[in-house]
Design a protein around this motif. Structure first.
Motif, PDB file in Angstrom:
ATOM      1  N   TYR A  13     -63.147   2.673  64.844  1.00 47.31           N
ATOM      2  CA  TYR A  13     -63.128   3.753  65.850  1.00 47.31           C
ATOM      3  C   TYR A  13     -61.718   4.141  66.254  1.00 47.31           C
ATOM      4  O   TYR A  13     -61.516   5.111  66.990  1.00 47.31           O
ATOM      5  N   GLY A  44     -59.352   5.082  71.107  1.00 44.58           N
ATOM      6  CA  GLY A  44     -60.464   5.510  70.252  1.00 44.58           C
ATOM      7  C   GLY A  44     -60.276   6.965  69.879  1.00 44.58           C
ATOM      8  O   GLY A  44     -60.012   7.797  70.743  1.00 44.58           O
ATOM      9  N   HIS A  47     -67.923   3.150  65.886  1.00 43.80           N
ATOM     10  CA  HIS A  47     -67.573   1.963  66.672  1.00 43.80           C
ATOM     11  C   HIS A  47     -68.038   0.684  65.979  1.00 43.80           C
ATOM     12  O   HIS A  47     -69.101   0.130  66.277  1.00 43.80           O
TER      13      HIS A  47
END
Ligand SMILES: Cc1ncc(COP(=O)(O)O)c(C=O)c1O
Length: 439
Positions: free
Chosen positions: A230, A39, A236
């Protein structure tokens, strides 16, 4: 990724890393963020786009008032942005909370048409989210699961094996566009050709590949392509892209009053509108990373088409402005070259450390190093580095089948993954930290 020394030095110089880093407020904390494969951080433009959506007022879809219309516009904008990112049609972009959730959604829907005697092909290279949903759906449908194997020495996923694996009863081939552990970029186009020759669909996990290379679904032969925002500087959420005509043939479980139209019928409940505004901003961020990048073959440069004799990277007087899709392709080609050169420094440094074992050496790969230090648990390596301000991941990263095949379960290995905002000092701090343990 391949960049010779001369090319590498040029790629490092040509990419404006100072400008790229300045866009990310989180990088100011001084840590070396080498955990991007798990991420990424987000640029200020993404944070601002999310805040702006809330500040302007948003409502649920389909209302008679302006705030509802703003949400509709945000969704349409995000579909168009992801379509530009991967080379899809905007009407074929489905949003969901994660690539895993989308894979389960599609596996559930597709497998209703599977019958005993059919088979599917999954790969040992994939993240488990492009393996388990298919295996579980196959189990329910009484369908055989076949495995494509990884060459454990090179980390390659040889495409030729699909000639034997794919047959007339194969319904689906699931394969990754890049390994999130060892970075291997398999020849997905060749795999998809084997699938299509037998009438099977090809479901491509683009979660790890998308932040590192220009993506063209059509060139890959992907019938379905998933990507998670992400991982490319967005919020996200995830997207699945497919031809709208293909989606028209698939019916997921859905609520009675929700839309039957494509792509809406694949989206469950209320979409995260403000985050979708952030996803569009993230795509725009990628599109603007290399404003003076050379064009990819057959493409154009920002500023206009490159006719014969024009200087790549210079706007062509009088030419129409490059589309966002064209700018993304040029930017991501520059990102790939930059990351490749930086990765060469990382790999070269790790290779000098006797007690380090590196996994995977595929011919084409993302800048993702997966390694162990003899006698030190991956978690202990990660803790040692964290104490020195270097963020890396440890474990199997859900590349569960690969790690099992490599004999690395349960501890896995250490993963240091570069993205376009990493620089040479991040790499050198990692190398110094590992050297403490590996000399
Ligand atoms: C290659 C790959 N596929 C799938 C996933 C799962 O993505 P998500 O968290 O969106 O379900 C990841 C996440 O790390 C990944 O790297």
């Amino acid at each position: 990724m391949t960049a010779g020394n001369g090319d590498g030095a040029l790629a490092l110089r040509s990419f404006d890393i100072t400008a790229a880093r300045a866009r990310y407020p989180a990088l100011a904390d001084g840590y070396a963020y080498l955990d991007g494969a798990a991420g990424t951080q987000v640029p200020a433009s993404v944070i601002e786009a999310i805040a702006a959506a809330y500040r302007a007022g948003i409502g649920n879809l389909g209302g008679a008032f302006a705030a509802s219309g703003r949400s509709g516009a945000i969704v349409a904008g995000a579909r168009a942005a992801v379509a530009d990112l991967v080379g899809a049609a905007a009407d074929g972009v489905v949003f969901g909370p994660s690539a895993t959730a989308l894979a389960y959604r599609i596996a559930d829907a597709l497998s209703r048409a599977w019958t005993a005697g059919d088979d599917i092909v999954v790969s040992r290279l994939d993240h488990d989210s492009n393996v388990r949903p298919w295996i579980q759906a196959a189990g329910r449908a009484g369908v055989t699961v076949k495995w494509a194997e990884v060459d454990l020495v090179t980390g390659e996923l040889p495409a030729e094996q699909y000639a034997d694996l794919v047959g007339p009863r194969t319904r689906l081939v699931a394969v990754t566009a890049a390994s999130n552990a060892i970075g291997t970029i398999p020849d997905v186009a060749a795999v998809a050709q084997f699938a299509h020759a037998m009438g099977a669909l090809c479901y491509v996990d683009g979660v790890h590949a998308t932040p590192h290379v220009p993506v063209d679904m059509a060139a890959l032969g992907a019938d379905f392509y998933t990507t998670s925002a992400y991982k490319w500087s967005g919020p996200h959420l995830a997207a699945l892209a497919a031809a709208p005509e293909l989606l028209e043939t698939v019916w997921p479980d859905k609520l009675a009053p929700s839309s039957n139209a494509v792509p809406w019928r694949f989206e469950r409940g209320t979409l995260p509108f403000a985050d979708l505004a952030g996803a569009t901003a993230a795509v725009d961020h990628l599109a603007g990373l290399a404003p003076h990048a050379a064009p990819v073959p057959g493409g154009t440069v920002p500023g206009g088409t490159v006719p014969g004799g024009a200087v790549p990277g210079r706007p062509v007087p009088g030419a129409p402005p490059a589309s966002r899709r064209e700018r993304i392709r040029a930017s991501m080609a520059a990102v790939e070259a930059y990351e490749s050169a930086l990765f060469a420094r990382l790999l070269g440094g790790l290779a000098e450390l006797d007690r380090v074992t590196l996994y995977g050496k595929a011919a084409r790969r993302t800048p993702t190093a997966f390694f162990n230090v003899a006698g030190v648990a991956p978690r202990a390596v990660a803790e040692h580095l964290a104490a020195r301000g270097v963020n890396v991941w440890d474990g199997d990263n859900y590349a569960y089948e690969l790690c099992t095949a490599l004999g690395l379960e349960p501890g896995g290995a250490v993963r240091a993954g570069l993205v376009h905002y990493n620089d040479a000092s991040d790499v050198d701090r990692l190398l110094a930290g590992v050297a403490d343990l590996a000399r």
